[in-house]
Design an enzyme around this catalytic site. Structure first.
Site, short mmCIF file in Angstrom:
data_model
loop_
_atom_site.label_atom_id
_atom_site.label_comp_id
_atom_site.label_asym_id
_atom_site.label_seq_id
_atom_site.Cartn_x
_atom_site.Cartn_y
_atom_site.Cartn_z
CG HIS A 96 -20.95 0.65 -27.15
ND1 HIS A 96 -22.15 0.00 -27.23
CD2 HIS A 96 -20.50 0.47 -25.90
CE1 HIS A 96 -22.40 -0.58 -26.07
NE2 HIS A 96 -21.41 -0.31 -25.24
N GLY A 97 -22.86 2.86 -29.08
CA GLY A 97 -24.25 3.28 -29.20
C GLY A 97 -25.10 3.06 -27.96
#
Length: 167
Positions: free
Chosen positions: A14-15
Site C-alpha cells: 500500500h502507499g
C-alpha cells in the site's frame, strides 16, 4: 545489497510501503512473503497493480523465502521483505538467522487484539511471538512511516494501555 527493511504490515502493499518507505529507501524490489498470496494468482495481480513499473515485486511462501533469502540479500537492487503478520515473520526468522532488525508498520484492529499504539494492535499470542523474537536478539521497532520515531517494541510490550502516547 542487503535487504533494506524487514517489515510486518497487515495491509501488505500500500502507499506507506511503496511511496512512504519506497522513495526514501530507493526500493526497487519487494519480496512479499505470505503462504496464501504465494498460491493466489489473482491476489498477486492485485498487489502488482499497486507497485510502480520501476519496482519489481516477487511472491514467496515462507519455505521459498527461506530457501531464496540469500538471492534476495545479494541482489544489487535495494529491497524490502514484507510479511502481513508476526507469525510469518517469526517463521522466516527461524530459517534466516541474518535478520537482525524488524519494523512493525501496521497491525490494525481486529477481534481479539488490544491496542498498543495508534497503528499496532496485538493478541496475547502475537505479543508472545514478538517477545520471542526480541529475546532472540532481533531489534524490533514500530514505525509507520520513515519520518516517525522508531519505537522499541520491548517498551511497547511492557507498557500499560495508553502506550499510544509513545507513537
Amino acid at each position: 545489497m542487503p535487504v533494506e527493511l524487514y517489515r510486518i504490515d497487515d495491509r501488505l502493499v500500500h502507499g506507506q510501503v511503496v511511496v512512504g518507505w519506497g522513495q526514501p529507501l530507493d526500493l526497487q524490489l519487494i519480496v512479499l512473503v505470505d503462504d496464501e498470496v504465494a498460491q493466489s494468482d489473482w491476489e498477486q495481480d492485485l498487489y502488482r497493480m499497486g507497485v510502480p513499473p520501476e519496482m519489481e515485486i516477487r511472491f514467496a511462501d515462507v519455505a521459498t523465502a527461506i530457501r531464496d533469502h540469500a538471492t534476495y540479500a545479494s541482489d544489487p537492487r535495494r529491497s524490502i521483505v514484507l510479511t502481513g503478520n508476526i507469525s510469518t515473520m517469526h517463521a522466516l526468522l527461524h530459517g534466516v538467522e541474518s535478520i537482525r532488525a524488524i519494523n512493525v508498520g501496521g497491525l490494525h484492529h481486529r477481534p481479539g487484539r488490544k491496542q498498543k499504539m495508534r497503528y499496532v494492535f496485538l493478541t496475547a499470542e502475537e505479543e508472545s511471538e514478538l517477545r520471542e523474537i526480541i529475546a532472540a536478539g532481533v531489534k524490533v521497532t514500530a514505525q509507520d512511516v520513515p519520518a516517525a520515531r522508531a519505537v522499541p517494541m520491548d517498551e511497547v510490550l511492557v507498557a500499560t494501555p495508553g502506550i499510544e502516547k509513545l507513537a
